[in-house]
Design an enzyme around this catalytic site. Sequence first.
Site, PDB file in Angstrom:
ATOM      1  N   ASP A  29       4.327   4.427   2.518  1.00  0.00           N
ATOM      2  CA  ASP A  29       3.310   4.763   1.696  1.00  0.00           C
ATOM      3  C   ASP A  29       4.451   3.912   0.293  1.00  0.00           C
ATOM      4  OD1 ASP A  29       0.912   6.307   0.232  1.00  0.00           O
ATOM      5  OD2 ASP A  29       2.185   5.883  -0.917  1.00  0.00           O
ATOM      6  N   ILE A  30       3.611   3.271   0.152  1.00  0.00           N
ATOM      7  CA  ILE A  30       4.697   2.237  -2.029  1.00  0.00           C
ATOM      8  C   ILE A  30       4.463   3.411  -2.589  1.00  0.00           C
ATOM      9  CG2 ILE A  30       1.956   2.002  -3.026  1.00  0.00           C
ATOM     10  CD1 ILE A  30       2.940  -1.401  -2.791  1.00  0.00           C
ATOM     11  N   GLY A  91     -10.348  13.292  -2.590  1.00  0.00           N
ATOM     12  CA  GLY A  91      -8.818  12.695  -3.322  1.00  0.00           C
ATOM     13  C   GLY A  91      -8.698  11.159  -1.814  1.00  0.00           C
ATOM     14  N   HIS A  98      -6.927   6.693   6.819  1.00  0.00           N
ATOM     15  CA  HIS A  98      -5.390   7.477   7.156  1.00  0.00           C
ATOM     16  C   HIS A  98      -4.662   8.668   7.501  1.00  0.00           C
ATOM     17  CE1 HIS A  98      -6.314   6.700   3.306  1.00  0.00           C
ATOM     18  NE2 HIS A  98      -5.599   7.603   2.657  1.00  0.00           N
TER      19      HIS A  98
HETATM   20  P1  5GP Z   1      -5.228   7.815   0.293  1.00  0.00           P
HETATM   21  O1  5GP Z   1      -5.391   8.418  -1.989  1.00  0.00           O
HETATM   22  O2  5GP Z   1      -6.811   7.303   0.028  1.00  0.00           O
HETATM   23  O3  5GP Z   1      -5.031   9.000   1.195  1.00  0.00           O
HETATM   24  O4  5GP Z   1      -4.041   7.723  -0.140  1.00  0.00           O
HETATM   25  C1  5GP Z   1      -3.707   6.148  -0.677  1.00  0.00           C
HETATM   26  C2  5GP Z   1      -1.985   5.721  -0.207  1.00  0.00           C
HETATM   27  O5  5GP Z   1      -2.160   4.321   0.157  1.00  0.00           O
HETATM   28  C3  5GP Z   1      -1.516   6.376  -1.358  1.00  0.00           C
HETATM   29  O6  5GP Z   1      -0.901   7.543  -1.280  1.00  0.00           O
HETATM   30  C4  5GP Z   1      -1.254   5.350  -1.891  1.00  0.00           C
HETATM   31  O7  5GP Z   1      -0.080   5.239  -2.593  1.00  0.00           O
HETATM   32  C5  5GP Z   1      -1.004   3.952  -0.304  1.00  0.00           C
HETATM   33  N1  5GP Z   1      -0.649   2.949  -1.178  1.00  0.00           N
HETATM   34  C6  5GP Z   1      -2.148   2.295  -2.147  1.00  0.00           C
HETATM   35  N2  5GP Z   1      -1.743   0.595  -1.359  1.00  0.00           N
HETATM   36  C7  5GP Z   1      -0.768   1.047  -1.013  1.00  0.00           C
HETATM   37  C8  5GP Z   1      -0.076  -1.018  -0.231  1.00  0.00           C
HETATM   38  O8  5GP Z   1      -0.387  -1.974  -1.059  1.00  0.00           O
HETATM   39  N3  5GP Z   1       0.979  -0.531   0.849  1.00  0.00           N
HETATM   40  C9  5GP Z   1       1.050   0.719   0.792  1.00  0.00           C
HETATM   41  N4  5GP Z   1       2.488   0.585   1.490  1.00  0.00           N
HETATM   42  N5  5GP Z   1       0.950   1.663   0.321  1.00  0.00           N
HETATM   43  C10 5GP Z   1      -0.533   2.056  -0.340  1.00  0.00           C
END
Ligand code: 5GP
Length: 107
Positions: A29-30, A91, A98
């Site tokens: 995760d970034i 959220g 994922h």
């Molecule tokens: P969600 O909130 O959808 O469950 O999690 C999405 C996750 O993707 C977040 O924790 C965010 O930090 C991560 N994320 C968003 N854009 C990128 C990206 O371009 N690269 C990576 N490695 N992670 C990302």
Amino acid sequence: MDCIFCKIVAGDIPSKKVHEDDEFFAFHDIRPAAPVHFMVIPKRHVASLLHVQPGDEAMLGRLMALVPVLARQEGLGGGFKTAINTGRDGGQEVDHLHVHVLGGRRT
Ligand code: 5GP
Ligand code: ZN
């Protein structure tokens, strides 16, 4: 398709890759929320758990079975947390299914 995670799978957006096979991709995760924080995704675009179709059961089983394999590989043999955020009310920010895997400290 305008999907960040599909672009990561395609290599159009760089990522810190943890794993890749024919069906799945895993990357850090970034914005890590723990010392170790990676995500495991199907390469095929499935928007969320709310978009799972009949016929996806075996894929979901393989996805979940891959999680502990990669967690051990990343040093989380002592345990870890998983999270699957689903939909706006859940959220979810990126609309490509994922599994978050977090660990590296007691939480
Ligand atoms: P969600 O909130 O959808 O469950 O999690 C999405 C996750 O993707 C977040 O924790 C965010 O930090 C991560 N994320 C968003 N854009 C990128 C990206 O371009 N690269 C990576 N490695 N992670 C990302
Ligand atoms: Zn996608």
